[in-house]
Enzyme design. Structure first.
Site, short mmCIF file in Angstrom:
data_model
loop_
_atom_site.label_atom_id
_atom_site.label_comp_id
_atom_site.label_asym_id
_atom_site.label_seq_id
_atom_site.Cartn_x
_atom_site.Cartn_y
_atom_site.Cartn_z
N LYS A 84 38.91 83.45 114.52
CA LYS A 84 39.07 84.43 113.40
C LYS A 84 38.33 83.74 112.18
O LYS A 84 38.99 82.97 111.61
CB LYS A 84 40.59 84.69 113.01
CG LYS A 84 40.79 86.06 112.59
CD LYS A 84 40.29 86.69 111.27
CE LYS A 84 40.49 85.45 110.08
NZ LYS A 84 39.83 85.82 109.02
N GLU A 124 43.33 71.56 108.12
CA GLU A 124 42.53 70.81 107.01
C GLU A 124 42.59 71.81 105.67
O GLU A 124 42.22 72.87 105.79
CB GLU A 124 40.94 71.03 107.80
CG GLU A 124 40.65 69.96 108.64
CD GLU A 124 41.02 68.45 108.48
OE1 GLU A 124 40.95 67.84 109.61
OE2 GLU A 124 40.94 68.21 107.21
N CYS A 162 36.32 71.28 99.74
CA CYS A 162 37.61 70.77 99.67
C CYS A 162 37.30 69.24 99.37
O CYS A 162 38.68 68.84 98.93
CB CYS A 162 38.24 71.13 100.78
SG CYS A 162 37.34 70.23 102.31
N GLU A 212 43.40 73.01 92.13
CA GLU A 212 42.31 72.73 92.89
C GLU A 212 41.20 73.78 92.10
O GLU A 212 41.70 74.74 91.85
CB GLU A 212 42.23 73.34 94.50
CG GLU A 212 41.12 73.07 95.03
CD GLU A 212 41.38 73.44 96.73
OE1 GLU A 212 42.08 74.43 97.00
OE2 GLU A 212 40.63 72.64 97.28
#
Ligand code: NAI
Ligand SMILES: O=C(O)[C@H](O)CS(=O)(=O)O
Length: 472
Positions: free
Chosen positions: A172, A247, A281, A376
């Protein structure tokens, strides 16, 4: 503009479903549509992957590797077209998209060969009439759920090891950037990878995810994306006790010590910070600079940042493309405005240009209470905070729920090694802003994830260990 279908059991179909429009973040033009699939399509994909597993797992690893290499060659032959599609759906500059295609293909070549090195072992028995063996077998059907920021590499980093050891996959991709995944599936089909081995479903993510979470035939979930969604999937995996790899988010510190080579530090931090417009990331999101060299560092950094060209990724010379959507722009602008309202100094950039383009921004006089040091970023914002001592830098760098990547710049190798050992992160760049390669393990400590992808470690995530005791 093309209408794509989903790819299930070797068939392309839209199943008469409603469509999801895929837009180019640089122009807001619709570049394609994909089906808004749901539970039914997810179940069909799991059926196909389960049906295909026995034959695919029974093939020799050399047969599977040969097909993965054919897929690799087709991706390489088509990398320019794939990179253009990626830029049009994700926004990154063409040169970065081309780089990602090479990086993504590197996982295919690495794991096609790593599959041939999955060794077992014998164990000395405690009695003379027994022989003890350990073998490794593919875990089975694997659910692969991926983010929008690396539409190719996040697919192959999971699918390559899975296929190499004999697993089959249901994928997906992110609905914001599904075309790259669908095009790579087309090439896998052309390479002769059998029907049902690779299946790609687009659409209602929670419904598709929940279908696979509740399907006991799906024995492994591998996810790359936000920590929030990762936790949701981790909880759901418990219902059928799936193996899981995560992750997740990161908020990387970059520490510039007093003896650092400033040119090396500036180049490394620019590479890390502004790759994919800061939407990775592992971007340097918290930049700690020793107080004695802060002014010289900022002067060099700002001079280079002001040279960065912002624009449509298909234009020559563009370094920074648009952010993925308005939410992303608003999130970064909020961090910038909050920092400035709290006493930060604007050194470069600071505002949206137009549409989804944001100026590469440098802020100084940053303190750890500011939002940009805690949340973040996922955008082209470089906040700079000063520090006095090594101990202070390490304590502040480790003060995060994340532990994915960190960077240290120093010319004192002993001190550099001491920093790499003290930093609570799964990846440390020592005088290097771009550590990610297929042959090395990628993954995080703390809430940045579980497991590793790439390296020889990455293949273990798709294997079950079997112990055989033979009575003579
Ligand atoms: N650690 C790593 O390697 C990486 C981490 N990330 C993190 O992901 C975020 C950005 O990527 P996004 O795609 O926005 O993350 P996201 O977590 O919103 O979505 C990731 C994928 O999960 C799907 N998804 C969302 N909710 C779901 C649900 N309930 N069930 C099943 N699937 C679901 C999405 O459709 C997408 O395909 C950032 O936080 C970034 O740090 C992104 C890339 C790599
Ligand atoms: O999703 C990401 O941000 C990637 O994992 C970063 S990398 O692998 O391209 O470094």
């Amino acid at each position: 503009m093309k209408d794509y279908g989903v790819f299930i059991n070797g068939e392309w179909s839209d199943f008469g479903l409603d469509k999801i429009e895929v837009t180019n973040p640089a122009t807001n033009e619709v570049v394609a549509t994909v089906p808004k699939g749901g539970a039914a399509e997810a179940a069909k994909a799991a059926d196909a992957a389960y049906e295909a597993f026995t034959d695919w797992a029974a093939r020799s690893v050399y047969e599977r590797a040969e097909l993965i290499w054919k897929w690799h060659r087709l991706i390489d032959d088509n990398k320019e077209e794939l990179a253009k599609i990626m830029t049009e759906e994700q926004g990154k500059p063409f040169k970065e998209a081309l780089g990602e295609m090479t990086y993504a293909n590197g996982f295919l070549s690495w794991f096609a060969e790593e599959g041939k090195r999955v060794y077992g072992e014998t164990i000395p028995a405690s009695v003379s009439n027994k022989r003890l063996f350990v073998t490794k077998q593919p875990v089975g059907v694997v659910a692969v759920i991926t983010p929008w920021n690396f539409p190719a590499a996040m697919i192959t980093r999971k699918v390559a090891p899975a296929l190499a050891v004999g697993c089959t996959v249901v994928i997906k991709p992110a609905n914001l950037t599904p075309i790259t995944a669908l095009k790579m599936a087309e090439l896998a089909e052309e390479a002769g990878i059998p029907k049902g081995v690779i299946n790609v479903v687009t659409g209602k993510s929670p419904e598709i995810g929940e279908t696979w979470l509740q399907d006991a035939r799906v024995r492994k979930l591998t996810f790359t994306g936000s920590t929030e969604v990762g936790k949701t999937l981790m909880r759901g995996s418990a219902d059928t006790v799936k193996k899981i790899s995560l992750e997740l988010g990161g908020h990387a510190p970059a520490i510039v010590l007093e003896d650092a080579d400033l040119n090396k530090a500036v180049d490394g931090i620019i590479s890390s910070k502004f790759r994919n417009a800061g939407q990775t990331c592992v971007c340097s999101n918290r930049i700690f600079v020793h107080e004695a060299i802060q002014d010289a560092f900022i002067e060099k950094l700002v001079a280079k940042v002001k040279e960065l060209k912002v624009g449509n990724g298909l234009e020559d010379g563009v370094d920074i493309g648009p952010l993925i959507d308005q939410n992303a722009v608003d999130k970064v602008q909020k961090q910038i405005d909050e920092a400035l309202n709290s006493g930060a100094k604007l050194e470069a950039g600071g505002k949206a240009i137009d549409g989804l383009f944001l100026e590469p921004t440098v802020l100084s006089n940053i303190d750890d209470s500011m939002l940009c040091m805690k949340e973040e970023t996922f955008g082209p914002l470089a906040p700079i905070a000063s520090f006095k001592t090594d101990e202070e830098a390490i304590q502040r760098a480790n003060d995060s729920i994340f532990g994915l990547a960190a960077y240290v710049f120093t010319e004192n190798i002993t001190k550099g090694i001491q920093f790499t050992e003290a930093l609570e992160f799964g990846i440390v760049g020592l005088n290097d802003g771009l550590p990610s390669v297929p042959q090395a393990p990628f993954g995080g400590f703390k809430q940045s994830g579980l497991g590793r992808e790439g390296g020889h470690q990455g293949i273990e995530e798709f294997l079950e260990v079997k112990y055989i005791s033979l009575g003579l």
